[in-house]
Write a protein that holds these residues in place. Structure first.
Motif, mmCIF file in Angstrom:
data_model
loop_
_atom_site.group_PDB
_atom_site.id
_atom_site.type_symbol
_atom_site.label_atom_id
_atom_site.label_comp_id
_atom_site.label_asym_id
_atom_site.label_seq_id
_atom_site.Cartn_x
_atom_site.Cartn_y
_atom_site.Cartn_z
ATOM 1 N N GLY A 135 14.244 4.038 -12.958
ATOM 2 C CA GLY A 135 14.730 2.991 -12.049
ATOM 3 C C GLY A 135 15.917 3.493 -11.231
ATOM 4 N N GLY A 136 16.772 4.285 -11.877
ATOM 5 C CA GLY A 136 17.921 4.864 -11.194
ATOM 6 C C GLY A 136 17.496 5.866 -10.131
ATOM 7 N N VAL A 137 16.483 6.679 -10.454
ATOM 8 C CA VAL A 137 15.955 7.639 -9.476
ATOM 9 C C VAL A 137 15.391 6.889 -8.267
ATOM 10 C CG1 VAL A 137 14.160 9.383 -9.076
ATOM 11 C CG2 VAL A 137 15.498 9.438 -11.194
ATOM 12 N N ARG A 138 14.697 5.771 -8.543
ATOM 13 C CA ARG A 138 14.144 4.930 -7.471
ATOM 14 C C ARG A 138 15.271 4.408 -6.567
ATOM 15 N NH1 ARG A 138 12.532 -0.689 -8.218
ATOM 16 N NH2 ARG A 138 13.443 -0.375 -10.270
ATOM 17 N N HIS A 139 16.365 3.979 -7.192
ATOM 18 C CA HIS A 139 17.505 3.489 -6.406
ATOM 19 C C HIS A 139 18.132 4.614 -5.579
ATOM 20 C CE1 HIS A 139 18.110 -0.740 -7.233
ATOM 21 N NE2 HIS A 139 17.638 -0.526 -8.442
ATOM 22 N N LEU A 140 18.175 5.832 -6.138
ATOM 23 C CA LEU A 140 18.725 6.966 -5.385
ATOM 24 C C LEU A 140 17.848 7.274 -4.180
ATOM 25 C CD1 LEU A 140 19.895 9.318 -8.294
ATOM 26 C CD2 LEU A 140 21.351 8.169 -6.640
ATOM 27 N N TRP A 186 16.091 5.101 -2.565
ATOM 28 C CA TRP A 186 16.409 4.034 -1.598
ATOM 29 C C TRP A 186 17.756 4.277 -0.929
ATOM 30 C CZ3 TRP A 186 14.726 -0.403 -5.363
ATOM 31 C CH2 TRP A 186 13.342 -0.612 -5.240
ATOM 32 N N ASP A 187 18.740 4.794 -1.699
ATOM 33 C CA ASP A 187 20.066 5.057 -1.142
ATOM 34 C C ASP A 187 19.996 6.048 0.012
ATOM 35 O OD1 ASP A 187 21.341 3.333 -2.814
ATOM 36 O OD2 ASP A 187 21.971 4.835 -4.267
ATOM 37 N N PHE A 188 18.991 6.950 -0.030
ATOM 38 C CA PHE A 188 18.818 7.913 1.055
ATOM 39 C C PHE A 188 17.958 7.328 2.177
ATOM 40 C CE2 PHE A 188 20.265 10.857 -2.213
ATOM 41 C CZ PHE A 188 21.098 11.686 -1.464
ATOM 42 N N TYR A 206 14.760 6.204 1.985
ATOM 43 C CA TYR A 206 13.314 6.405 1.892
ATOM 44 C C TYR A 206 12.679 5.343 1.009
ATOM 45 C CZ TYR A 206 14.559 11.014 3.733
ATOM 46 O OH TYR A 206 15.064 12.029 4.490
ATOM 47 N N GLY A 207 11.364 5.190 1.153
ATOM 48 C CA GLY A 207 10.588 4.332 0.251
ATOM 49 C C GLY A 207 10.828 2.846 0.409
ATOM 50 N N MET A 208 11.221 2.419 1.606
ATOM 51 C CA MET A 208 11.519 1.002 1.834
ATOM 52 C C MET A 208 10.307 0.200 2.322
ATOM 53 S SD MET A 208 14.919 0.395 1.464
ATOM 54 C CE MET A 208 16.505 1.200 1.498
ATOM 55 N N GLU A 209 9.266 0.882 2.792
ATOM 56 C CA GLU A 209 8.093 0.160 3.320
ATOM 57 C C GLU A 209 7.411 -0.600 2.185
ATOM 58 O OE1 GLU A 209 7.372 -0.021 6.571
ATOM 59 O OE2 GLU A 209 9.172 1.184 6.880
ATOM 60 N N PRO A 210 6.734 -1.736 2.522
ATOM 61 C CA PRO A 210 6.140 -2.570 1.464
ATOM 62 C C PRO A 210 5.264 -1.793 0.483
ATOM 63 C CG PRO A 210 5.999 -3.691 3.556
ATOM 64 C CD PRO A 210 6.566 -2.326 3.852
ATOM 65 N N THR A 211 4.329 -0.981 0.995
ATOM 66 C CA THR A 211 3.438 -0.262 0.076
ATOM 67 C C THR A 211 4.223 0.761 -0.740
ATOM 68 O OG1 THR A 211 2.932 1.216 1.906
ATOM 69 C CG2 THR A 211 1.314 -0.506 1.426
ATOM 70 N N GLU A 212 5.210 1.412 -0.107
ATOM 71 C CA GLU A 212 6.002 2.438 -0.795
ATOM 72 C C GLU A 212 6.838 1.838 -1.917
ATOM 73 O OE1 GLU A 212 6.768 5.422 3.035
ATOM 74 O OE2 GLU A 212 8.259 3.939 2.474
ATOM 75 N N ARG A 213 7.496 0.717 -1.625
ATOM 76 C CA ARG A 213 8.394 0.162 -2.641
ATOM 77 C C ARG A 213 7.617 -0.431 -3.810
ATOM 78 N NH1 ARG A 213 9.807 -3.749 1.783
ATOM 79 N NH2 ARG A 213 8.717 -5.663 1.279
ATOM 80 N N ILE A 214 6.416 -0.983 -3.543
ATOM 81 C CA ILE A 214 5.593 -1.493 -4.647
ATOM 82 C C ILE A 214 5.068 -0.324 -5.479
ATOM 83 C CG2 ILE A 214 3.432 -2.704 -5.215
ATOM 84 C CD1 ILE A 214 4.066 -4.489 -2.699
ATOM 85 N N TRP A 215 4.699 0.767 -4.808
ATOM 86 C CA TRP A 215 4.238 1.970 -5.520
ATOM 87 C C TRP A 215 5.360 2.504 -6.406
ATOM 88 C CZ3 TRP A 215 5.585 7.192 -5.722
ATOM 89 C CH2 TRP A 215 4.634 8.027 -6.326
ATOM 90 N N LEU A 216 6.575 2.584 -5.854
ATOM 91 C CA LEU A 216 7.730 3.079 -6.624
ATOM 92 C C LEU A 216 7.990 2.195 -7.846
ATOM 93 C CD1 LEU A 216 10.289 4.097 -3.843
ATOM 94 C CD2 LEU A 216 9.337 5.617 -5.573
ATOM 95 N N ALA A 217 7.904 0.864 -7.645
ATOM 96 C CA ALA A 217 8.150 -0.065 -8.748
ATOM 97 C C ALA A 217 7.098 0.118 -9.842
ATOM 98 C CB ALA A 217 8.137 -1.502 -8.235
ATOM 99 N N ARG A 218 5.812 0.277 -9.434
ATOM 100 C CA ARG A 218 4.744 0.486 -10.416
ATOM 101 C C ARG A 218 4.938 1.803 -11.149
ATOM 102 N NH1 ARG A 218 -0.149 -1.491 -6.651
ATOM 103 N NH2 ARG A 218 -0.138 -3.686 -7.252
ATOM 104 N N MET A 219 5.329 2.841 -10.393
ATOM 105 C CA MET A 219 5.498 4.159 -11.012
ATOM 106 C C MET A 219 6.661 4.169 -12.001
ATOM 107 S SD MET A 219 2.993 5.839 -10.247
ATOM 108 C CE MET A 219 3.372 7.415 -10.990
ATOM 109 N N THR A 220 7.654 3.292 -11.782
ATOM 110 C CA THR A 220 8.767 3.192 -12.726
ATOM 111 C C THR A 220 8.248 2.768 -14.095
ATOM 112 O OG1 THR A 220 10.150 2.486 -10.879
ATOM 113 C CG2 THR A 220 11.063 2.191 -13.063
ATOM 114 N N LEU A 221 7.366 1.754 -14.097
ATOM 115 C CA LEU A 221 6.817 1.255 -15.367
ATOM 116 C C LEU A 221 5.830 2.254 -15.974
ATOM 117 C CD1 LEU A 221 6.751 -1.121 -17.372
ATOM 118 C CD2 LEU A 221 4.865 -2.069 -16.047
ATOM 119 N N ILE A 222 4.914 2.758 -15.133
ATOM 120 C CA ILE A 222 3.905 3.711 -15.623
ATOM 121 C C ILE A 222 4.598 4.984 -16.099
ATOM 122 C CG2 ILE A 222 1.932 5.148 -14.936
ATOM 123 C CD1 ILE A 222 1.274 2.852 -12.879
#
Lengths: 136, 131
Positions: free
Chosen positions: B87-92, B94-96, B98-114
């Motif tokens: 989750g922290g890597v995902r936030h990092l 985002w801090d740069f 990247y990964g803000m688009e709807p499909t990207e952010r949902i993919w990132l959220a799913r990958m956090t759990l998986i």
């Protein structure tokens, strides 16, 4: 990390505000930056920590002491403690600031949070150093 | 003269009216796992202080962590740690910016759990097999 260069875009900020470089919180972005910095340092140190715990788990006392006292184990473990205790203090401070609004309770909670992080850090650092310096 | 009661003011929408989304669930999970790790440092401290105290103290702590409840706690601890780390890597990311688009952010959220679940199973498989 304050950017004091003149902003060529139209800005609502006063020259004084720009000179001070402070946001609406009244102080700088130092905590925010250290929170990110410790987040980055946490990643390799957490991986090292997991490997260390897996290596020590289930072993007899003498073996556990021998492993943890090795500089290549004790050093990442010490850095891990410094990194996570700082990171968690700032993380929980944000949670307190989000949910505790009554002034007195907020001051008590923020203080208790810092005390907790420092106690955890001191206990862990002392223990690692004692294991490292006495296991010969 | 009777004081007129103020008209009921509209309230801002609260958590329960929102449909749960992946990004929202992972955001909540990041805060909860962070808080759990905060408390979990007490277990880490007990382990290190016991190791520094001597064989007697270490034996009781090792017995607890080696018990079925201890294993359950450590397994949960591993997943929580991996989840907060990813989750922290995902936030990092985002801090740069990247990964803000709807499909990207949902993919990132799913990958956090998986990812956190996969890493937890991987760590435990490696730790138990290399024993």
């Amino acid at each position: 990390m304050v950017d004091n260069r003149a902003d060529t875009r139209v800005s609502m900020r006063t020259p004084l505000a720009r000179a001070k470089g402070l946001g609406p919180a009244g102080h700088g972005a130092g905590e925010w930056w250290i929170h990110r910095m410790t987040a980055v340092s946490n990643v390799p140190l957490v991986i090292a920590f997991v490997i260390i715990v897996a290596a020590v788990a289930g072993r007899p006392y003498a073996d556990a002491v021998r492993i943890v006292s090795h500089p290549l184990v004790a050093l990442p473990l010490l850095l891990f403690i410094v990194s996570i205790t700082n990171h968690m203090r700032m993380g929980v401070q944000i949670i307190i600031e989000d949910y505790v609004h009554q002034k007195g309770a907020k001051i008590v909670a923020l203080m208790a949070n810092t005390f907790f992080a420092v106690i955890i850090a001191a206990a862990c650092i002392f223990s690692i150093l004692k294991i490292g310096f006495t296991a010969f | 003269m009777a004081v007129k009661a103020p008209a009921p003011r509209p309230l801002s929408p609260h958590l329960q009216i929102y449909r749960w989304s992946w990004t929202m669930a992972m955001s909540v999970a990041h805060r909860i796992t962070g808080s759990a790790l905060y408390g979990g440092t007490v277990l880490l401290t007990i382990w290190l202080v016991a190791l520094a105290s001597g064989p007697g103290a270490y034996a009781s702590v090792a017995w607890f962590f080696g018990s079925p409840i201890g294993y359950l706690v450590l397994f949960g601890y591993t997943w929580i740690l991996m989840h907060h780390m990813l989750g922290g890597v995902r936030h990092l990311i985002w801090d740069f910016g990247y990964g803000m688009e709807p499909t990207e952010r949902i993919w990132l959220a799913r990958m956090t759990l998986i990812g956190s679940s996969a890493l937890t199973i991987l760590i435990w498989a490696a730790a138990l097999l290399l024993r």
